[in-house]
Structures are given as C-alpha cells and as structure tokens.
Write a protein that holds these residues in place. Structure first.
Motif, PDB file in Angstrom:
ATOM      1  N   GLN A   1       3.594  -8.337   7.843  1.00  0.00           N
ATOM      2  CA  GLN A   1       3.025  -7.207   8.562  1.00  0.00           C
ATOM      3  C   GLN A   1       2.041  -6.494   7.649  1.00  0.00           C
ATOM      4  O   GLN A   1       2.064  -6.690   6.426  1.00  0.00           O
ATOM      5  CB  GLN A   1       4.129  -6.249   9.004  1.00  0.00           C
ATOM      6  N   ASN A   2       1.175  -5.701   8.240  1.00  0.00           N
ATOM      7  CA  ASN A   2       0.140  -5.031   7.457  1.00  0.00           C
ATOM      8  C   ASN A   2       0.770  -4.009   6.503  1.00  0.00           C
ATOM      9  O   ASN A   2       1.403  -3.050   6.924  1.00  0.00           O
ATOM     10  CB  ASN A   2      -0.844  -4.327   8.394  1.00  0.00           C
ATOM     11  N   THR A   3       0.613  -4.242   5.200  1.00  0.00           N
ATOM     12  CA  THR A   3       1.197  -3.347   4.191  1.00  0.00           C
ATOM     13  C   THR A   3       0.170  -2.851   3.177  1.00  0.00           C
ATOM     14  O   THR A   3       0.537  -2.153   2.229  1.00  0.00           O
ATOM     15  CB  THR A   3       2.328  -4.073   3.432  1.00  0.00           C
TER      16      THR A   3
ATOM     17  N   ALA B   1       0.545  -8.210  -1.444  1.00  0.00           N
ATOM     18  CA  ALA B   1       0.756  -7.467  -0.205  1.00  0.00           C
ATOM     19  C   ALA B   1       0.035  -8.184   0.938  1.00  0.00           C
ATOM     20  O   ALA B   1      -0.424  -9.322   0.776  1.00  0.00           O
ATOM     21  CB  ALA B   1       0.263  -6.031  -0.362  1.00  0.00           C
TER      22      ALA B   1
ATOM     23  N   SER C   1      -0.042 -13.587   0.565  1.00  0.00           N
ATOM     24  CA  SER C   1       0.932 -12.596   0.080  1.00  0.00           C
ATOM     25  C   SER C   1       2.121 -13.294  -0.572  1.00  0.00           C
ATOM     26  O   SER C   1       2.332 -14.503  -0.410  1.00  0.00           O
ATOM     27  CB  SER C   1       1.397 -11.714   1.238  1.00  0.00           C
TER      28      SER C   1
ATOM     29  N   ASN D   1      10.143 -10.277   8.620  1.00  0.00           N
ATOM     30  CA  ASN D   1       9.097  -9.302   8.320  1.00  0.00           C
ATOM     31  C   ASN D   1       7.847  -9.513   9.150  1.00  0.00           C
ATOM     32  O   ASN D   1       6.877  -8.768   9.009  1.00  0.00           O
ATOM     33  CB  ASN D   1       8.728  -9.381   6.827  1.00  0.00           C
TER      34      ASN D   1
END
Length: 328
Positions: free
Chosen positions: A201-203, A170, A96, A248
């Motif tokens: 984090q999972n986005t 992402a 990411s 984050n």
C-alpha cells in the motif's frame, strides 16, 4: 548501398597542390619545410626548387586515403520496415522491501516476489512486438529506468538488473503513477497504458495516489493494476519470519485506480494469475501510425585510415633503413 556522409570534404583534395604553389613565398622568407617520413624532397636545397612543386604518387595516394576516411564512407543495408501498429506501455514495478517475501510458487519451488515478477514480465516484454515499452521502478520514490522504446532487449535487461532497495524499501504508488502520466504527456496519438505492479500500500512519496489518479484520468491514460502476493502461509521474508500472505496489499486502491481509468485489476497469487494480463492487453486495438523504414548503417572510415597508417609506417621504416645504410 555505399555512400559518404560528408562528400564535400573531397573538395580538399587539391589542398596540397595549393600549399606547394605558396612555397616560394615561404622560401623567400627563409622558411624551410621538412616532411619527416616521406620520400625526401630537398625543399631546403635551392637547386631542387622545381622538384619541390611536385608530389609523388605515394603522397597523393596517402592524402586521398585520409580525405576518404574523413568523409566517413558508410555502407547502408537494405531498408527494414518498422511496425506501423503498436501500443505505448509503461511498466511500473514495485521494489519495496516486501517484494523479498518468498511466497510465490514458480517452477516447483517458492521464490521471492521480485524473482517471479522478473521471470513473468520478461516473457511478457518479449511478446510485445510492435509496442513501445518503458520501465519505472519505485520504492521510497519513483524514477524512470527506461523511456518508451521498441528496444525490448534493453527493457528486459534493465528489469533483470533491478534490485530490492535500489530506491528504498517503502512503496510510493502515487509517485509511480504520477511519473507514468508525466512520461505520456507528449504522446497524444497513443492508446497510453500503464501496468502498475505492487504488493503493498502507499506508504511514501510526494504525490497522493488519488491526485495521481486524477491526473491519469484527465490525460485519458488506462491503468492496469496488479496486486502481487500469495495467500500461502509458507511465505518467508528477509525482514519478517513468515509471509504476510498479501495482507498489506491495498486492493481497494488498486481496484479504484483500474476502474476509474478504464483498466482492469489482477490479483497475482501465482504465475497463472500474473499472466492473465497478456490476453487482456492483446485485445486492445493498437494505434496505427505512418509506415516507417530503418536502414542499418555501418561506418567504414577505419579502412582507408588503417591503410594510410600502414603506408606511412612502411615508408618511415624504409627511410630509416636507408638512413642507417648510408655512410656517416
């Protein structure tokens, strides 16, 4: 040891003689056979019909070389014993956009997170003798870069060639874990391990991390999660001035994934933190397998083929010179 891959091809050696025996039938139908480049057989001369039934030593040698090349001569080296113990480890690495943050101290300077991960994981991969490793890269989604293999050099090369933005900017943690589980589906005899490394984090992605966790737990896959990111405020990002300091990072999710699958969670604030996983994975009991051997092979077909081409070239050249010297 020396052998031929297709020795049955030597049954073709009498083929030219069979063709010559059929030659009278062709002669009766006014068919003329010419072989350019070889010693002259006056096949179109009725007075030389008996001679046309013979092949010269040169032509037999040439045919034998061609058949030998087609049979694929191969040299087999001494058998190499493959390790009969090891682990199956799938590495899932985050690509990411936040992995560009330069907040990791490495060799006396601050480098971006991906650079540090590549350096440390490359060393980790080299120490996995006997293990099978695979590589999954994820961003907006996840994709398999390298399937499970003992070719550690290839895994290292693929990791070092990975670039930010290759699969978006992402973070699809669920997709990465789900794809890892899928790749392990047919490996029932393995102590299947996933090392999932991320700094966020999972986005994104099509699979929710909780659903992927459920799949991993049902398949008995142990997941080690690594949260990357320093608390050092001196970090620098190509996307944001100043480092995020790992703010984050969804540590709760990563700890939950590790705990529910029997793995461990590590917080990699520096090189030492990331290297902790070495000792933990070495404690895992490797899976024993049947003893296997591998014999390196070297194909040698080009030797008789090159000799045949050389002889044909010499013969053509000599016949050409002979033709030029003949009076017109």
């Amino acid at each position: 040891m020396f052998e031929f891959s297709w020795p049955w091809l030597f049954l073709l050696i009498p083929l030219p003689l069979s063709l010559l025996l059929l030659k009278p039938i062709a002669s009766n139908s006014n068919t003329r056979l010419r072989i350019p480049g070889f010693a002259k057989h006056a096949l179109n001369n009725p007075n030389s019909a008996p001679q046309s039934r013979r092949l010269s030593i040169f032509e037999w040698l040439l045919w034998l070389l061609l058949v030998s090349a087609a049979a694929n001569p191969t040299w087999l080296d001494e058998p190499i014993l493959l390790p009969n113990e090891g682990r199956d480890i799938m590495l899932a690495v985050d690509l990411s956009g936040s992995m560009t943050e330069q907040d990791m101290a490495y060799n006396g300077q601050y480098v971006d997170r991906l650079t540090m991960v590549k350096a440390v994981l490359s060393d980790f991969i080299e120490q996995r003798t006997g293990d099978r490793l695979g590589l999954i890269l994820f961003g907006d989604t996840a994709f398999l870069q390298t399937p499970l293999t003992r070719d550690l050099k290839t895994v290292t090369k693929m990791l070092n060639e990975a670039q930010i933005g290759l699969v978006g900017r992402a973070t699809a943690i669920g997709d990465a874990l789900g794809l890892s589980v899928k790749r392990f589906a047919s490996k029932e005899d393995s102590n299947r391990i996933v090392v999932l490394l991320t700094d966020g984090q999972n986005t994104a992605g099509n699979l929710d991390p909780d659903d992927a966790l459920l799949l991993a737990r049902e398949e008995g896959i142990k997941v080690y999660t690594i949260g990357v990111g320093s608390d050092n405020p001196r970090g620098f990002s190509l996307f944001n001035m100043g480092g995020s300091g790992g703010s984050n990072l969804d540590e709760r999710l990563l700890k939950n994934i590790a705990d529910d699958t029997g793995g461990l969670y590590f917080r990699a604030k520096d090189v030492a933190g990331l290297k902790q996983i070495y000792a933990e994975l070495d404690k895992l009991e490797p899976i024993s397998a049947d003893e296997k051997t591998f014999r390196p092979q070297s194909s040698l077909f080009y030797y008789p083929l090159l000799i045949a081409i050389f002889l044909i070239s010499i013969n053509v050249m000599l016949n050409t010179l002979r033709t030029l010297k003949e009076p017109s």
